[in-house]
Design an enzyme around this catalytic site. Structure first.
Site, PDB file in Angstrom:
ATOM      1  CG  HIS A  29      52.748  34.674  42.462  1.00 29.39           C
ATOM      2  ND1 HIS A  29      52.518  34.003  41.286  1.00 29.39           N
ATOM      3  CD2 HIS A  29      54.078  34.906  42.515  1.00 29.39           C
ATOM      4  CE1 HIS A  29      53.665  33.834  40.649  1.00 29.39           C
ATOM      5  NE2 HIS A  29      54.626  34.363  41.370  1.00 29.39           N
ATOM      6  CD  GLN A  78      64.003  33.820  43.944  1.00 28.83           C
ATOM      7  OE1 GLN A  78      64.343  34.007  42.789  1.00 28.83           O
ATOM      8  NE2 GLN A  78      62.732  33.887  44.295  1.00 28.83           N
ATOM      9  CG  ASP A 115      61.529  30.000  43.145  1.00 27.82           C
ATOM     10  OD1 ASP A 115      61.856  29.273  42.204  1.00 27.82           O
ATOM     11  OD2 ASP A 115      60.475  30.661  43.146  1.00 27.82           O
ATOM     12  N   GLY A 134      58.741  32.686  48.306  1.00 28.86           N
ATOM     13  CA  GLY A 134      58.157  31.342  48.381  1.00 28.86           C
ATOM     14  C   GLY A 134      59.226  30.272  48.525  1.00 28.86           C
ATOM     15  CD  GLN A 135      61.429  26.166  51.467  1.00 26.35           C
ATOM     16  OE1 GLN A 135      61.793  27.245  51.943  1.00 26.35           O
ATOM     17  NE2 GLN A 135      62.250  25.130  51.336  1.00 26.35           N
ATOM     18  CD  GLN A 176      65.190  36.728  37.802  1.00 25.98           C
ATOM     19  OE1 GLN A 176      65.215  37.754  38.450  1.00 25.98           O
ATOM     20  NE2 GLN A 176      64.529  35.654  38.224  1.00 25.98           N
TER      21      GLN A 176
HETATM   22  O1  PAF Z   1      61.079  34.506  42.084  1.00 24.22           O
HETATM   23  C1  PAF Z   1      60.912  35.405  41.233  1.00 24.22           C
HETATM   24  O2  PAF Z   1      59.816  35.594  40.702  1.00 24.22           O
HETATM   25  C2  PAF Z   1      62.107  36.263  40.834  1.00 24.22           C
HETATM   26  O3  PAF Z   1      63.280  35.528  40.854  1.00 24.22           O
HETATM   27  C3  PAF Z   1      62.228  37.545  41.668  1.00 24.22           C
HETATM   28  C4  PAF Z   1      62.516  37.226  43.125  1.00 24.22           C
HETATM   29  C5  PAF Z   1      60.946  38.365  41.569  1.00 24.22           C
HETATM   30  C6  PAF Z   1      63.374  38.401  41.143  1.00 24.22           C
HETATM   31  O4  PAF Z   1      63.186  38.753  39.814  1.00 24.22           O
END
Ligand code: PAF
Length: 286
Positions: free
Chosen positions: A42, A158, A155, A152-153, A66
């Site tokens: 992060h 996502q 995920d 970030g790659q 989610q």
């Molecule tokens: O990757 C994450 O931490 C979550 O999926 C996000 C993008 C913050 C959405 O809740």
């Protein structure tokens, strides 16, 4: 000298006012959405954000939408104090709303649908996950109105879906920037969930990245060879229970045909003990 912690806002009204002020000064706003439990990966996202604009906003929100009913929402680490220390000198503003602030009427009736790709791989194992993720990201984009958002790659699915949503719905930001996965020395991708692993599981968890490395070496012989090489590595570690292993076309995120040439992205998800981990790597298929 101790670095200054970012200013924390917990309401939509406050963060909107703070970002409007920054915009008024001519600052470009960069948003790094997170669920907290921040680690070096992060921090790398936030360092990249710093290079992309003048005001860096980190959102910290564990988004119930989610998580599936049998997932780790309750035990997901919430470490705001440590997160603020981790962001000292790196981020300017933190948006850390409560669930009631984000969803004042309870679960929202209007949601973003992630579509076909949202139902594959992570989406197949975690039904509804990507709809919930996109819904909160769309809300964060609406609230913060960032010029750039950083993901970030690690995920990868996502990232693909967020980029698609921004394009499909003409949402801010004008750019979704993607930062490479940060890894431990042995290759394990950093994840907030790594803290669930005990010592033996931590050793076994390196199997995911080792499988990707083996796949990359075999990729010159095609997608099937890459998959076979990764499977051999995973099958050799009994503590790792494979969920899925697939090579996708990075442009469509659909599984590649056996004769696919060029760029591929290998995705892996597996359970180590009770912890579900994911990883991915770009490979070149000949
Ligand atoms: O990757 C994450 O931490 C979550 O999926 C996000 C993008 C913050 C959405 O809740």
């Amino acid at each position: 000298m101790t670095e200054q912690r970012p200013t924390v806002y917990t309401t939509v009204e406050e963060i909107r006012a703070a970002t409007a002020d920054a915009r008024g000064r001519g600052d470009g706003i960069v948003l790094v959405p997170t669920m907290g439990a921040l680690h070096a990966g992060h921090r790398e996202l936030v360092r990249s954000a710093r290079e992309l604009g003048q005001t860096v906003v980190v959102s910290i929100f564990v988004n119930p939408l989610q998580f599936g009913p049998s997932e780790d929402l309750d035990r997901y680490p919430r470490t705001l104090d440590a997160d603020l220390d981790a962001l000292a000198g790196l981020a300017d503003l933190v948006f850390a709303p409560s669930v009631a602030e984000m969803y004042p009427d309870g679960a929202p009736t209007t949601r973003v649908a992630a579509g076909e790709v949202g139902s594959l791989y992570e989406g197949a194992s975690r039904p509804g996950h990507f709809d919930g993720m996109l819904t909160v990201v769309a809300k964060l984009f609406g609230i913060v109105q960032p010029d750039v958002a950083v993901f970030g790659q690690k995920d990868a699915q996502q990232v693909f879906l967020v980029q698609r949503m921004v394009r499909d719905l003409n949402l801010p930001p004008r750019r979704v920037a993607v930062v490479d996965t940060v890894r431990e020395a042995d290759g394990l991708a950093l994840s907030s969930r790594n803290r669930y692993l005990d010592e033996a599981e931590r050793l076994a968890a390196v199997t995911l990245s080792a499988a990707l490395t083996a796949a990359a070496s075999a990729a010159s012989r095609g997608a099937d060879a890459a998959l076979a090489a990764a499977t051999t590595v995973i099958d050799a570690e009994l503590a790792v229970k494979l969920d899925y292993l697939v090579v996708v076309d990075p442009a469509t995120f659909l599984s590649v045909a056996a004769d696919h040439h060029g760029s591929g992205l290998m995705l892996v998800a597996a359970r180590v003990g009770t912890t579900r981990l994911i990883d991915n790597a770009r490979i070149t298929l000949d």
